[in-house]
Design a protein around this motif. Structure first.
Motif, short mmCIF file in Angstrom:
data_model
loop_
_atom_site.label_atom_id
_atom_site.label_comp_id
_atom_site.label_asym_id
_atom_site.label_seq_id
_atom_site.Cartn_x
_atom_site.Cartn_y
_atom_site.Cartn_z
N GLU A 433 59.18 30.84 38.02
CA GLU A 433 59.39 31.89 37.00
C GLU A 433 60.62 31.55 36.13
N GLU A 434 61.69 31.10 36.79
CA GLU A 434 62.92 30.78 36.06
C GLU A 434 62.70 29.54 35.18
N PHE A 435 61.93 28.57 35.69
CA PHE A 435 61.66 27.35 34.92
C PHE A 435 60.89 27.71 33.65
N GLU A 436 59.88 28.57 33.81
CA GLU A 436 59.09 28.96 32.63
C GLU A 436 59.95 29.75 31.64
N ALA A 437 60.91 30.50 32.15
CA ALA A 437 61.77 31.30 31.26
C ALA A 437 62.78 30.42 30.51
N CYS A 438 63.27 29.36 31.15
CA CYS A 438 64.34 28.55 30.55
C CYS A 438 63.82 27.37 29.73
N THR A 439 62.54 27.02 29.89
CA THR A 439 62.03 25.80 29.26
C THR A 439 61.40 26.10 27.91
N PRO A 440 61.73 25.31 26.88
CA PRO A 440 61.15 25.55 25.56
C PRO A 440 59.62 25.50 25.58
N GLU A 441 58.98 26.34 24.77
CA GLU A 441 57.53 26.48 24.78
C GLU A 441 56.82 25.14 24.54
N GLY A 442 57.37 24.32 23.64
CA GLY A 442 56.74 23.03 23.34
C GLY A 442 56.66 22.15 24.57
N GLU A 443 57.71 22.15 25.36
CA GLU A 443 57.73 21.33 26.58
C GLU A 443 56.74 21.88 27.61
N LEU A 444 56.73 23.21 27.75
CA LEU A 444 55.78 23.82 28.70
C LEU A 444 54.35 23.49 28.30
N LYS A 445 54.09 23.53 27.00
CA LYS A 445 52.74 23.25 26.49
C LYS A 445 52.31 21.83 26.88
N MET A 446 53.25 20.88 26.76
CA MET A 446 52.92 19.49 27.12
C MET A 446 52.62 19.38 28.61
N ILE A 447 53.45 20.03 29.44
CA ILE A 447 53.24 19.94 30.89
C ILE A 447 51.88 20.54 31.26
N ARG A 448 51.59 21.71 30.67
CA ARG A 448 50.31 22.38 31.00
C ARG A 448 49.12 21.54 30.53
N ALA A 449 49.28 20.89 29.36
CA ALA A 449 48.17 20.08 28.82
C ALA A 449 47.91 18.88 29.75
#
Ligand SMILES: Cc1cc2nc3c(=O)[nH]c(=O)nc-3n(C[C@H](O)[C@H](O)[C@H](O)COP(=O)(O)OP(=O)(O)OC[C@H]3O[C@@H](n4cnc5c(N)ncnc54)[C@H](O)[C@@H]3O)c2cc1C
Length: 469
Positions: A433-449
């Motif tokens: 939860e904290e990782f998702e809150a602190c990480t920029p959306e663009g980076e999260l999008k790449m990880i999820r993709a």
């Protein structure tokens, strides 16, 4: 969002038995209870698997992964279960794939300085084998006697030699991996350089079991330096101690490690080990510096240089310690556990020059959240382990809520200084939860993709690192 999976059925159990053999498929309550957690002590995180399987080969792992896809059942890869981020806890139940049977060093080539290990080789066994040949395996987490090489790669474990040699990812030549859809691939090669394609072995390093199951690791070995010393520099103030690492590195002393223990950590561990150490009763902190060398004169010169530097930076004493100093440093977590089974290990990392900026905020945070904390640090890496201890006997839920509030305050401060929440333990389920809150959306999008592309059914360690959404 909660993922939904199918339960493990008698039919699937039968197929798993056909793959690994009856005795390596465990559904007895004792096993399921033993595998409901890793090093985590707070029962709020515990989840039981439906079955634990013990494969003996890469091919068996691949067959298990194919079955998990066919039946849409989640898988949790597990090595020694010494992780502290709830990474090996089967959040969605399903199958735990315990890799401990795959524990052979398949090739040890002393002349060419590499070894190929099955995932379940104990890190300490690889280190010992290397020493027999006058070589060094430089991965060195404090848990080396109990953790496994595959778990180290999956978490990109750090530890005590990272200042000089880097973390586990820097020890890797190549990996054999079972992908989330059950293919067997070899990533990387035994090369000193490579600009051919994507560096996928490095993508797997630190991927916490969400991108595939590592079954073999080919690691680099290095010549074992014949000379070394451990110097303990004693400080009355944290600030002076925290300013030292950057100066040691700038002076060209080339240390193998620079570790920190605050006075509370020293008191706790000395008491636990029934050990007496200089200046501990005077309220002092230790900075422990290890330097290795191939030349005795060079080693002596660096020792002198280090003492001068430490004194110029406020050290009140320096003494050379034998290897027992590492017992003190490595047994710290066990000492903390003896006080509190739910102890929490913070693992944030900041640039070296920002260590004083973050550490000076800690007393305020401790007061605000009424936390008793002890601190050790791989300070030469900017990696600080603050351990809040539940010494007031809070319930699992109360402790969970307190730590969550502390995290929501702490991590934005770490990120504001250019830091990250984990230097070596990973995100797992515990900090998702904290990782998702602190990480920029663009980076999260790449990880999820990446996760979605490699694991279309989201069966490989789901609910860890990121939610696919
Ligand atoms: C006393 C103590 C001291 C410690 N000191 C350090 C330290 O100095 N530095 C440090 O970095 N850590 C440290 N740790 C944390 C822990 O030991 C490391 O994270 C270690 O790398 C975990 O290895 P493991 O074999 O126990 O893996 P596990 O705990 O079994 O698994 C860790 C994660 O990797 C995944 N995984 C495991 N094996 C595989 C595989 N073969 N393929 C794919 N995914 C896999 C799991 O699903 C999980 O997410 C310490 C822990 C303890 C208890």
């Amino acid at each position: 969002m909660m993922a939904t999976f199918n339960p493990v059925t008698p039919e699937l159990l039968e197929k798993l038995r056909n793959v690994v053999g009856d005795k390596y498929v465990k559904t007895d309550e004792d096993y399921l209870t033993a595998y409901q957690t890793d090093e985590e002590g707070n029962s709020i995180y515990f989840r039981k698997p439906e079955v634990v399987v013990f494969p003996g080969s890469t091919e068996e792992v691949a067959a298990i992964v194919k079955l998990a896809n066919e039946y849409l059942v989640p898988l949790t890869p597990r090595s020694a279960g010494s992780g502290v981020a709830c990474g090996a806890i089967p959040i969605y139940h399903g199958i735990v794939v315990e890799l401990e049977r795959m524990n052979k060093i398949l090739k040890f080539d002393a002349d060419n300085m590499y070894a190929t290990c099955q995932t379940g080789v104990l890190t300490g066994d690889l280190q010992a084998e290397a020493r027999k040949h006058n070589l060094l395996y430089a991965g060195d987490p404090s848990s080396a006697e109990s953790c496994q090489i595959g778990g180290n790669v999956a978490n990109n474990a750090g530890g005590n030699k990272a200042v000089k040699y880097g973390t586990t990812r820097h020890q890797i030549y190549s990996l054999k991996v079972v992908t989330p859809t059950g293919d067997i691939v070899t990533l990387g090669a035994r090369l000193q350089k490579c600009s051919t394609g994507l560096c996928l072995e490095q993508l797997l390093a630190g991927s916490e079991g969400i991108l595939g199951i590592i079954t073999e690791v080919t690691v680099k070995l290095r010549p074992l330096p014949p000379y070394s010393f451990n110097m303990v520099c004693v400080f009355k103030s944290d600030e002076e101690a925290f300013a030292l690492p950057n100066r040691i590195l700038k002076a060209g002393i080339d240390p193998t490690s620079i570790e920190f223990m605050d006075n509370e950590a020293l008191q706790l561990t000395c008491k636990f080990l029934d050990m007496k150490m200089p200046h501990v009763d005077d309220g002092c902190d230790y900075v422990i510096v290890t330097v290795e060398s191939f030349n005795e004169d060079d080693s002596d010169r660096k020792m002198e240089q280090l003492c001068d530097l430490a004194e110029a930076n406020g050290s009140i004493d320096e003494f050379e310690a034998d290897a027992r100093i590492w017992k003190l440093r490595k047994q710290f977590a066990e000492a903390a556990r003896s006080v509190d089974k739910m102890f929490q290990t913070e693992d944030f990392v900041v640039p070296l020059d920002k260590i004083p900026d973050i550490t000076k905020q800690l007393p305020e945070l401790r007061r605000k959240y009424d936390l008793y904390c002890v601190t050790v640090a791989h300070i030469g890496d900017g990696n600080i382990h603050v351990l809040p201890l539940n010494n007031k006997g809070l319930s699992p839920e109360e402790w969970f809520n307190k730590i969550k509030a502390f995290h929501h305050d702490l991590f934005p401060r770490v990120y504001a200084l250019g830091g990250k929440m984990s230097g070596e333990h990973g995100i797992g389920f515990k900090k998702l939860e904290e990782f998702e809150a602190c990480t920029p959306e663009g980076e999260l999008k790449m990880i999820r993709a990446i996760k979605k592309a490699l694991d279309p059914n989201d069966i490989m360690n789901p609910g860890k690192l990121v939610n696919v959404g």
